[in-house]
Each structure stands twice: as C-alpha cells, then as structure tokens.
Design a protein around this motif. Structure first.
Motif, short mmCIF file in Angstrom:
data_model
loop_
_atom_site.label_atom_id
_atom_site.label_comp_id
_atom_site.label_asym_id
_atom_site.label_seq_id
_atom_site.Cartn_x
_atom_site.Cartn_y
_atom_site.Cartn_z
N ALA A 45 21.36 13.15 28.21
CA ALA A 45 22.06 13.67 26.48
C ALA A 45 21.53 13.13 25.39
CB ALA A 45 23.50 13.06 26.98
N LYS A 46 20.86 12.22 25.49
CA LYS A 46 20.46 11.17 24.56
C LYS A 46 18.88 12.38 23.79
CE LYS A 46 22.76 7.12 24.48
NZ LYS A 46 22.10 5.34 24.76
N LEU A 92 19.46 15.72 22.95
CA LEU A 92 19.93 15.57 21.94
C LEU A 92 18.92 14.88 20.55
CD1 LEU A 92 23.31 12.61 20.76
CD2 LEU A 92 22.55 15.49 20.19
N ALA A 95 22.41 18.78 25.95
CA ALA A 95 23.09 17.56 25.45
C ALA A 95 25.37 17.34 25.57
CB ALA A 95 23.09 16.90 23.75
N ILE A 121 28.34 14.99 19.72
CA ILE A 121 27.64 16.01 20.33
C ILE A 121 28.99 17.17 19.50
CG2 ILE A 121 27.17 17.43 21.75
CD1 ILE A 121 26.00 14.67 23.41
#
Length: 285
Positions: free
Chosen positions: A124-125, A128, A136, A160
């Motif tokens: 997810a990071k 991003l 993300a 998010i």
C-alpha cells in the motif's frame, strides 16, 4: 531484475549465497519431463510475482544440470522431484519433498517472511509513492481485514481514505486509535481529516444548495452543485444530483461524462459505483 532465475554452475554460488542474504531463496529441484514439477513451477511463478520484494525462485533443471544437481542433492538429501528447499542467509531453513499444494508452500513461506498484513501494508505504501490510490486503498483494506487492531494499518488506510474522499471512513478509523498510540503520524492524519471534513460543508456548497432549492428546474445550477460536492469528497451526493439532471436530459452539457468520471474515480469494487451504474443503465436502456 526478475526474481525467477535458472541455476547453473556459473551462478549458483551467488544466488544461494549472496542473494539468500537479502531475500528468501526457494531452490526448486525439478525436471521438465515431470507433470508434477511443471504444475508446482506454475505455483512458484505465482508466488514469485506476489512476493516480488521478498523471495527469489531459483529453478534447478536436474536434467540439464545433472552434475550440479547431484552435488546439491547430496547436501540437502534429495530423494524425489520436485523438491523445494528454502534458504536464508546461505543455509537451508525448510525442505518440502514431493509435489506440494499452494497452501503448503504458503505455510512454509509464512514462517520466514513478514506477516501477510505487513506485506500488504508495504505494498500500500509503495502504491502511494506511485500515486496509485486505487491499488493503495485495496492493499491497505486487505491488511485491515486481516488485522483490524493494528494502529499503523488503520492510519495508513485513513490517510488513503482522505485522499480518495472517503472522509467519514477515515474519521471512523481515527476514532479507534488508542491514546497510547497517538503519535506524530496520528496527529498529522487527524489534522488532514479535520481539514477535509471542514471542506465538505463549505459556504460555497451551502449557497449553491440554496440556489438549487430556489430554482429546482435549473439543470445548470444542479450541475455546478455536483461539481462542488465532488470536489469536497461528497461523491454520493454529487452522483445523486447529477442523476436528477440526467433523468431530465440525458445529454445535458457535461452531466453524463461527469457522472461517469465520478464513478471511475471510486476504488475497484466500491458499492457506490455499482449502485449508480445500475441507476444510469435504468435510464439508458
């Protein structure tokens, strides 16, 4: 560089030595003539793509590299094909003899890799950083579904949610963070959320709503209100207003493209997107 490599006499020391210092190496003893080996290779390809940053699949064709295979087989006590040897820091940490189901291989990997929710959070990071908010959100949501008590996962997901205008969901996540876990990152996300909540009910929106109430048949005012609502993250209200425009005139100005653009901006699988696609189809067909 691909994390799937073919082992030979020239590279085996580097892969089984240096590479295993950095990533978990899956040494796959196989034969291209064996259906069981071919089936397991497909599973390993899938896992290699999923755990790209954490594992290397090192395939050793025992037919093409007989001398090397014989040498390494003695060290691991090879008895059958396929055999999968997991190496970490140049040493075997697990051996799976015979064809294995995907679940069994995953179980072995889980002993030596970060927890699945931590892997998803890292993905997810990374998404991003690439400004891929849809990916993300999906990664962070999956991590949250696995461990909904992890404060870091909740804060990343909240961050998010703010960026994709799901501010109410972000606020709900922030409200669950215990006092002892409210660090600098928490304060930053909380401040971003509060600013986003204030923007949701701006004076401009209130004024435009009053105009629409006064002139309910003015489609242009409704279109302008939908733009303001969407910019404030109030996507469902924006879609609802635009739908009333489309019911009156399907080809009015930019109403239909705007309606579709808002739907497209929602994360994959979002229930709101499905709801308003159905509503649009109901008047199209």
């Amino acid at each position: 560089m691909s994390n799937i490599v073919s082992i030979n006499a020239q590279n085996f020391q580097q892969v089984l030595g240096e590479t295993s210092q950095q990533k978990l190496v899956l040494l796959n003893f196989y034969s291209a003539q064996s259906p069981e080996c071919i089936n397991q290779a497909a599973i390993l390809d899938k896992l290699a793509a999923e755990y790209n940053d954490y594992i290397v699949v090192a395939n050793l064709d025992c037919d093409a590299e007989q001398a090397l295979a014989s040498q390494l087989a003695q060290q691991v006590g090879l008895q059958t094909l396929p055999t999968l040897v997991l190496l970490k820091d140049s040493a075997p940490v697990d051996v799976l003899s015979g064809a294995q189901a995907e679940a069994k291989i995953r179980e072995a990997l889980a002993k030596h890799l970060p927890a699945q929710q931590d892997l998803l959070l890292e993905q997810a990071k990374q998404a991003l950083l690439k400004s891929d908010l849809n990916a993300a959100f999906n990664y962070a949501k999956q991590a949250y579904e696995i461990d909904n008590s992890n404060a870091r996962i909740k804060l990343v997901l909240a961050d998010i949610c703010i960026q994709i205008h799901k501010v109410d969901e972000a606020q709900a996540l922030i409200n669950t963070i215990d006092v002892q876990e409210q660090d600098a990152y928490f304060n930053n996300i909380k401040a971003k959320c509060e600013a986003a909540l204030e923007a949701k009910d701006s004076p401009e929106i209130k004024e435009k709503q009053q105009q629409v109430e006064k002139y309910p048949n003015n489609l242009e005012l409704k279109e302008e209100l939908s733009i303001l609502l969407n910019e404030a993250g109030r996507k469902e209200e924006a879609l609802d207003v635009l739908f009333t425009v489309l019911q009156k005139d399907l080809n009015f100005n930019e109403a239909k493209p705007s309606f579709l653009a808002i739907i497209a901006s929602l994360p994959d699988g979002d229930a709101l997107a499905a709801k308003y696609r159905r509503k649009l189809y109901s008047i199209l067909y």
